[in-house]
Design a protein around this motif. Structure first.
Motif, PDB file in Angstrom:
ATOM      1  N   THR A 127       0.717  -1.184  -0.058  1.00  0.00           N
ATOM      2  CA  THR A 127      -0.057   0.239  -0.014  1.00  0.00           C
ATOM      3  C   THR A 127       0.796   1.341  -0.217  1.00  0.00           C
ATOM      4  O   THR A 127       1.770   1.406   0.612  1.00  0.00           O
ATOM      5  CB  THR A 127      -1.149  -0.097   1.268  1.00  0.00           C
ATOM      6  OG1 THR A 127      -1.671  -1.154   1.257  1.00  0.00           O
ATOM      7  CG2 THR A 127      -1.702   1.169   1.068  1.00  0.00           C
ATOM      8  N   TYR A 128       0.572   2.014  -0.863  1.00  0.00           N
ATOM      9  CA  TYR A 128       1.086   3.637  -0.916  1.00  0.00           C
ATOM     10  C   TYR A 128       0.198   4.538  -0.649  1.00  0.00           C
ATOM     11  O   TYR A 128      -1.289   4.361  -0.851  1.00  0.00           O
ATOM     12  CB  TYR A 128       1.944   3.795  -2.127  1.00  0.00           C
ATOM     13  CG  TYR A 128       3.124   2.805  -2.354  1.00  0.00           C
ATOM     14  CD1 TYR A 128       4.387   3.396  -1.991  1.00  0.00           C
ATOM     15  CD2 TYR A 128       2.941   1.402  -2.833  1.00  0.00           C
ATOM     16  CE1 TYR A 128       5.576   2.454  -2.226  1.00  0.00           C
ATOM     17  CE2 TYR A 128       4.161   0.739  -3.006  1.00  0.00           C
ATOM     18  CZ  TYR A 128       5.297   1.218  -2.829  1.00  0.00           C
ATOM     19  OH  TYR A 128       6.403   0.314  -2.820  1.00  0.00           O
ATOM     20  N   THR A 129       0.495   5.823  -0.258  1.00  0.00           N
ATOM     21  CA  THR A 129      -0.644   6.826   0.061  1.00  0.00           C
ATOM     22  C   THR A 129       0.069   8.127  -1.060  1.00  0.00           C
ATOM     23  O   THR A 129       1.093   8.406  -0.937  1.00  0.00           O
ATOM     24  CB  THR A 129      -0.507   7.261   1.304  1.00  0.00           C
ATOM     25  OG1 THR A 129      -0.905   6.234   2.097  1.00  0.00           O
ATOM     26  CG2 THR A 129      -1.540   8.460   1.570  1.00  0.00           C
ATOM     27  N   LEU A 130      -0.880   8.506  -1.866  1.00  0.00           N
ATOM     28  CA  LEU A 130      -0.748   9.677  -2.351  1.00  0.00           C
ATOM     29  C   LEU A 130      -1.002  10.849  -1.588  1.00  0.00           C
ATOM     30  O   LEU A 130      -2.220  10.845  -1.135  1.00  0.00           O
ATOM     31  CB  LEU A 130      -1.507   9.658  -3.816  1.00  0.00           C
ATOM     32  CG  LEU A 130      -1.144   8.481  -4.838  1.00  0.00           C
ATOM     33  CD1 LEU A 130      -2.071   8.557  -5.935  1.00  0.00           C
ATOM     34  CD2 LEU A 130       0.154   8.210  -5.216  1.00  0.00           C
ATOM     35  N   THR A 131      -0.245  11.900  -1.687  1.00  0.00           N
ATOM     36  CA  THR A 131      -0.734  13.242  -0.860  1.00  0.00           C
ATOM     37  C   THR A 131      -0.254  14.388  -1.898  1.00  0.00           C
ATOM     38  O   THR A 131       0.536  14.273  -2.778  1.00  0.00           O
ATOM     39  CB  THR A 131       0.271  13.110   0.395  1.00  0.00           C
ATOM     40  OG1 THR A 131       1.705  13.322   0.173  1.00  0.00           O
ATOM     41  CG2 THR A 131      -0.311  11.951   1.218  1.00  0.00           C
ATOM     42  N   GLY A 132      -0.838  15.416  -1.331  1.00  0.00           N
ATOM     43  CA  GLY A 132      -0.600  16.789  -1.845  1.00  0.00           C
ATOM     44  C   GLY A 132      -1.547  17.884  -1.421  1.00  0.00           C
ATOM     45  O   GLY A 132      -2.358  17.642  -0.799  1.00  0.00           O
ATOM     46  N   GLN A 133      -1.109  19.014  -2.123  1.00  0.00           N
ATOM     47  CA  GLN A 133      -2.073  20.015  -1.773  1.00  0.00           C
ATOM     48  C   GLN A 133      -2.961  20.364  -2.717  1.00  0.00           C
ATOM     49  O   GLN A 133      -2.530  20.579  -4.021  1.00  0.00           O
ATOM     50  CB  GLN A 133      -1.293  21.392  -1.472  1.00  0.00           C
ATOM     51  CG  GLN A 133      -1.958  22.840  -1.020  1.00  0.00           C
ATOM     52  CD  GLN A 133      -2.792  22.499   0.265  1.00  0.00           C
ATOM     53  OE1 GLN A 133      -1.996  21.786   1.236  1.00  0.00           O
ATOM     54  NE2 GLN A 133      -4.062  22.971   0.521  1.00  0.00           N
TER      55      GLN A 133
END
Length: 618
Positions: A127-133
């Motif tokens: 599992t990976y998590t995509l993050t950003g503003q």
């Protein structure tokens, strides 16, 4: 008439999963392609007319989980028409369920990938998590809306059987598409769809065309995408105040894959049976909507459109010249004059812009005919009706609003609106005329703030409902030519923001309508805006600054997008700005250098050193 173009931002260096190629239709304009050697990533700065296309690379058999995630994200920023390569990074079931057209999330700098440390490093899933503003969301209707907050979404991978053994694939992808703002502005092209103002918004028996901005993938047959979007109807925000002349559920004829004009610049559009029985008058209005919408989507334009029935027979044919008579488009007209207040606070006008290049000079300045051009009443602001037959002026103390004809003779008469505010800064705003001939002004009295409308510039003012502003005070008002959208500067908690509202009119209990500004949306959300003006069907020019930044003059879209190439040449101490909705005419501003203007393709030029309150008709 088409959407105002925005420049693409500078692209970051291409990464391992993408390949550049020149568009086949303009191969002669590209550098020659080598016939040997390896494919290598390059660094490039792409302008708005770039013919460079970006193609994704499929996953390799031994790709690691992180390479699968990165390859999938890269494929989302490519020019792959149906995202076929992106689907190769998914499991078969995930590919079936994933819908890239459902939405697009735009992030400030693109998604960052974080590994879930709680996963089993040696197991068959990851599992990976995509993050950003978050910057914005584009919905299934291709409509853009600014949003804020953090983006955070999990991406799950599993091992599946491949031809050479087990391979990593994504079985839980993000919803829709996620990409960075620079990639969004590189890939997507702004288009203004056109619909008719609702019949309840008619003012002079002539319905106005209203621009409905959407975004299509610029390298993936934008013409056909745009026609399909037009037929699907207006976006949800605009739908209550506009109507399409295409019958409900009208689509392209089944089997139509692509549209393109012939060598005579004529476009044939085959429709399904829903449009088979429309009358000629309605068909001509349908064709006018289409012509205005696709105006800028081909290199040489479309001179004529033919709508066809499902059996291939002709419904109607419409040329560009005929379209102007069916749906007069006020945003393409040329006003006769530019206007501002001179050092004596009189309304003056400058000619030389109505028929040529917009090169009027100070020697062509003259007071306007009528009482607003003499010394009887000094003014702090003014507005000129779109037909240039009347003007409205606010007295120098901000207390009184007058309306007068722009003809010689006659007296000023009594004010049509009076503010009771004690402070001059809390009194009447600069007025604004809409395309119906109605006059708008804001009274900024802290004890009784109001947005007022005077039908045809006369009579008892109608107080416009502004409940959706949540108590913010209107500092400035500019109504679009179509009469169904209004730009407001709203002050709340010490900050002034630009909002675009939808104007809804309903029959009241008496003869007077009930008018409200509904669902105002932030435009230029990152800026504190101090001055603004409509500058096209879906574009405004604004003056303001971002937090901690210097003053800027820039273009923004009315849906909230801030184009990366929209910053204009700098100018000192800009207090007011005016633009025509015809983008071939110069901007005019009041700055520390006086009244200045910016012709297309030139630098700022001083007109007079003493003057204030520049305006175009409107």
């Amino acid at each position: 008439m088409g959407a105002e173009r925005f420049g693409r931002g500078r692209r970051r260096p291409l990464r391992a999963g993408l390949v550049l190629a020149c568009s086949g239709v303009l191969l002669a304009g590209c550098a020659s392609m080598p016939d040997s050697g390896d494919v290598r990533g390059v660094q490039a700065t792409q302008g708005p007319d770039s013919q460079v296309r970006v193609f994704p690379m499929p996953p390799s058999a031994d790709a690691s989980p992180v390479e699968i995630v990165q390859g999938f994200l890269e494929a989302l920023t490519s020019d792959d028409p149906q995202f076929e390569v992106a689907r190769k990074y998914l499991t078969a079931e995930a590919s079936k369920d994933w819908n890239p057209d459902s939405s697009t999330v735009v992030l400030a700098d693109g998604p960052t990938t974080e590994v879930d440390r709680g996963g089993d490093e040696g197991g068959g899933d990851r599992t990976y998590t995509l993050t950003g503003q978050k910057v914005a969301r584009v919905d299934a209707q291709h409509a853009y809306q600014p949003v804020g907050g953090r983006y955070r979404e999990a991406v799950h991978l599993t091992k599946v059987d491949g031809p050479d053994g087990q391979e990593w694939r994504i079985d839980l992808p993000p919803d829709g598409v996620v990409l960075g703002d620079s990639d969004f502005q590189r890939i997507y092209e702004p288009v203004d769809k056109y619909y008719f103002a609702d019949s309840s918004s008619d003012g002079d028996g002539q319905r106005e065309l209203v621009a409905d901005p959407v975004y299509v993938r610029g390298q993936i047959d934008p013409l056909t995408q745009t026609v399909k979007s037009l037929l699907a109807g207006p976006t949800n925000w605009l739908e209550p105040v506009v109507r399409s002349r295409f019958p409900s559920r009208t689509q392209l004829k089944k089997g139509t894959k692509s549209l393109s004009p012939d060598d005579q610049n004529k476009l044939k559009v085959p429709l399904n049976r829903k449009a088979d029985h429309v009358g000629r008058a309605q068909c001509m209005e349908m064709a006018a909507q289409l012509l205005f919408t696709i105006d800028d989507l081909t290199p040489s334009g479309v001179d004529e459109v033919e709508l066809q029935r499902a059996d291939g027979s002709q419904l109607c044919v419409l040329s560009q010249a005929q379209a102007e008579t069916i749906a007069p488009h006020r945003t393409v007209g040329r006003p006769e004059y530019q206007y501002f207040l001179d050092e004596k606070h009189r309304l003056v006008r400058m000619g030389g812009i109505g028929s040529g290049s917009g090169s009027g000079t100070a020697s062509e300045l003259e007071p306007v005919p009528g009482p607003l051009g003499n010394d009887d009443q000094t003014l702090r602001s003014a507005a000129v009706s779109r037909d240039e037959e009347r003007a409205a002026g606010v007295s120098l103390d901000g207390r009184s609003l007058f309306v007068a004809p722009l003809t010689s003779g006659g007296s000023l008469g009594d004010p049509v609106v009076t503010s009771r505010a004690k402070s001059e800064s809390d009194r009447l705003s600069t007025p604004s005329w809409d395309g119906r001939g109605d006059l708008w002004v804001a009274d900024r009295d802290p004890k009784d703030p109001r947005l007022l409308l005077l039908e045809k510039g006369a009579g008892e003012p109608i107080e416009v409902g502004t409940h959706d502003l949540d108590g913010g005070r209107i500092e400035a008002v500019r109504v679009a030519a179509d009469g169904v959208r209004v730009a407001l500067l709203v002050k709340e908690d010490g900050k002034t923001s630009l909002r675009i509202g939808r104007i809804e009119r309903q029959d009241g209990s008496g003869e007077r309508p009930e008018v409200s500004v509904v669902r105002p949306r932030l435009a230029a959300p990152q800026m504190e805006v101090t001055a603004m003006s409509w500058a096209g069907g879906s574009r405004l020019v604004v003056v303001g600054r971002e937090s901690g930044g210097v003053q800027q003059i820039r273009y923004v879209k009315c849906d909230g997008l801030t184009p990366s190439g929209g910053v204009l040449p700098g100018l000192n101490g800009v207090k007011e700005i005016a633009a025509s909705e015809n983008d071939q005419l110069p901007l005019v501003a009041n700055s520390d250098d006086g009244i200045v203007r910016l012709p297309v393709g030139a630098a700022w030029q001083t007109v007079v050193e003493d003057g204030t309150a520049p305006v175009y008709p409107g």
